[in-house]
Design an enzyme around this catalytic site. Structure first.
Site, PDB file in Angstrom:
ATOM      1  N   CYS A 201       6.244   0.858   3.358  1.00 14.67           N
ATOM      2  CA  CYS A 201       6.204  -0.368   2.491  1.00 14.67           C
ATOM      3  C   CYS A 201       5.907  -1.716   3.387  1.00 14.67           C
ATOM      4  O   CYS A 201       6.683  -1.822   4.069  1.00 14.67           O
ATOM      5  CB  CYS A 201       7.853  -0.153   2.042  1.00 14.67           C
ATOM      6  SG  CYS A 201       8.141  -1.664   0.932  1.00 14.67           S
ATOM      7  N   CYS A 217       8.056   2.218  -3.260  1.00 14.78           N
ATOM      8  CA  CYS A 217       8.909   2.310  -1.846  1.00 14.78           C
ATOM      9  C   CYS A 217      10.440   2.955  -2.369  1.00 14.78           C
ATOM     10  O   CYS A 217      11.074   2.202  -3.341  1.00 14.78           O
ATOM     11  CB  CYS A 217       9.020   0.977  -1.502  1.00 14.78           C
ATOM     12  SG  CYS A 217      10.205   1.092  -0.089  1.00 14.78           S
ATOM     13  N   CYS A 220      13.295   0.208  -1.068  1.00 19.53           N
ATOM     14  CA  CYS A 220      13.621  -1.116  -1.697  1.00 19.53           C
ATOM     15  C   CYS A 220      13.132  -1.497  -3.049  1.00 19.53           C
ATOM     16  O   CYS A 220      13.413  -2.581  -3.740  1.00 19.53           O
ATOM     17  CB  CYS A 220      13.071  -2.142  -0.883  1.00 19.53           C
ATOM     18  SG  CYS A 220      11.251  -2.436  -0.940  1.00 19.53           S
ATOM     19  N   ASP A 338     -14.163  -2.596  19.542  1.00 15.06           N
ATOM     20  CA  ASP A 338     -13.381  -1.393  19.708  1.00 15.06           C
ATOM     21  C   ASP A 338     -13.766  -0.343  18.461  1.00 15.06           C
ATOM     22  O   ASP A 338     -13.800  -0.712  17.592  1.00 15.06           O
ATOM     23  CB  ASP A 338     -11.781  -1.911  19.253  1.00 15.06           C
ATOM     24  CG  ASP A 338     -10.842  -0.902  19.393  1.00 15.06           C
ATOM     25  OD1 ASP A 338     -11.322   0.401  19.478  1.00 15.06           O
ATOM     26  OD2 ASP A 338      -9.562  -1.106  19.298  1.00 15.06           O
TER      27      ASP A 338
END
Length: 412
Positions: A201, A217, A220, A338
């Site tokens: 979340c 979530c 929450c 990368d």
């Protein structure tokens, strides 16, 4: 709208003129469009130029990890039904490139601007947009952009209390969290194939629950908001529940999602979905993406994929096996240096395709394909790869600078 009664200051006019001259010199020297260097010079001469150029426009900003160039183009086409448009349609999406684009649009009513995710908050502050479209956030350029939640937090703080209408994809938890700080949000159910950047979340760090297309979530209570616009198969559903057919020349589910968000943006400015979607049909290719070109007497379709989410969507577009596939990956500055993101891409989706690998980082890609148990051949360049391909249209998938290299090579 401020109207055209606000002429540019003498300094701003000088900055625009100097920027255009430098851009023209850059083009003449064969160094690309010149929009970035021209914009840099103009902003050096007048640091407030971006705001000055935007003040007579209804500005629409478009930001996302994937799809922003295409969506910017679709919105621009739709809004031409309501007035003249200036846009950075070729993807120069940082302040210098945006400044160059707006400098060419003194008679325009709308400014439709693609913005790099890192610069969204600053550009929104400078241009006072009427509307901001937020499509998705996922990992990209790992050496340059911080992890995705930090980008979402940057958006959330930068857009808090914004007067702009935010058109946001309610299927991406990071986008929802970022947009939720704004008082005026239109939620679009545009879908999201890539979910690996939103399992925790963004609000509290708890584990996200994902039953079906929904998400929430468990700790929450942060959850997917209710959409007023939605992509449903080949249709856009508007807030009244009417279904409007999407007919695009651009392929794939992701572009239908881009069209749904674009229709919602167009409606903010009074362009009805039917008109907006009909105009989007004009778009055949976007800065070379999706173009089919002739090269060595073969048909090559050029596809851009810059990060794991983009590769996942692109794999869903390609012709079924045994269509040959050429993959090209670079790791230059504009790509991110990368290449560890290659390990996040599910290359088993290419099983059954003859695969040919080129590009600066072809050996990195070869190792990844070996681990994914794919059959492939490493080639020196595009010429050799095309010569080795079996019959049929060739799908060419490349990341950013590799894609630009290919376009130059095939004369696109």
């Amino acid at each position: 709208m401020a109207g055209n009664s606000d002429p540019l200051t003498p300094r701003a006019k000088l900055a625009v003129t100097a920027g255009k001259a430098v851009a023209a010199a850059s083009r003449a020297a064969g160094r690309g469009s010149g929009s970035v260097i021209g914009g840099r010079v103009a902003l050096k001469l007048d640091p407030d130029l971006l705001g000055r150029l935007a003040q007579h426009l209804d500005v629409i900003l478009v930001s996302a990890t994937n799809g922003k160039t295409t969506t910017t183009r679709l919105i621009a086409e739709a809004l031409r039904a309501a007035g003249q448009v200036v846009s950075n349609a070729l993807g120069a999406n940082m302040p210098a490139g945006i400044t160059s684009a707006l400098a060419g649009g003194s008679d325009a009513k709308f400014g439709v601007i693609e913005v790099d995710e890192k610069y969204l908050a600053g550009v929104a502050r400078d241009t006072d947009p009427k509307c901001i479209a937020l499509l998705n956030l996922s990992r990209d350029q790992l050496d340059r952009a911080a992890e995705t939640r930090m980008l979402a937090e940057n958006w959330r703080e930068g857009l808090a209390g914004s007067k702009a209408v935010i058109v946001a994809n309610c299927d991406d938890p990071l986008v929802v969290w970022a947009a939720s700080s704004s008082p005026n949000v239109i939620w679009v159910a545009a879908g999201q194939m890539w979910k690996d950047d939103a399992w925790s979340c963004p609000s509290c760090g708890g584990v996200m629950q994902r039953p079906g297309e929904d998400w929430f979530c468990g700790e929450c209570g942060f959850r997917r908001p209710t959409a007023t616009w939605a992509l449903s198969g080949d249709h856009v559903l508007d807030p009244h529940g009417s279904a409007w057919p999407i007919q695009l020349q651009l392929p794939g589910r992701a572009n239908k999602a881009n069209a749904a968000s674009s229709a919602a943006v167009a409606a903010v400015f009074g362009v009805p979905p039917q008109v907006a979607l009909e105009r989007m049909y004009q778009v055949q290719a976007v800065a070379g993406r999706y173009d089919v070109v002739q090269f060595q007497e073969r048909d090559l379709r050029l596809l851009l994929a810059k990060n794991p989410a983009g590769w996942l969507e692109t794999f869903s577009l390609i012709d079924p096996p045994p269509a040959p596939v050429i993959l090209s990956v670079n790791a230059r500055g504009a790509d991110g240096t990368d290449t560890s993101w290659l390990w996040d891409v599910d290359y088993t989706r290419l099983t059954g395709h003859p695969i040919f690998v080129i590009g600066d980082r072809k050996l990195d890609l070869a190792v990844r394909l070996e681990v994914a148990n794919q059959q492939f051949q490493v080639c020196d360049d595009l010429n050799q790869a095309v010569q080795m391909c079996p019959p049929g249209r060739i799908e060419v998938i490349a990341n950013y600078t590799a894609f630009q290299d290919l376009r130059r090579l095939v004369g696109n």
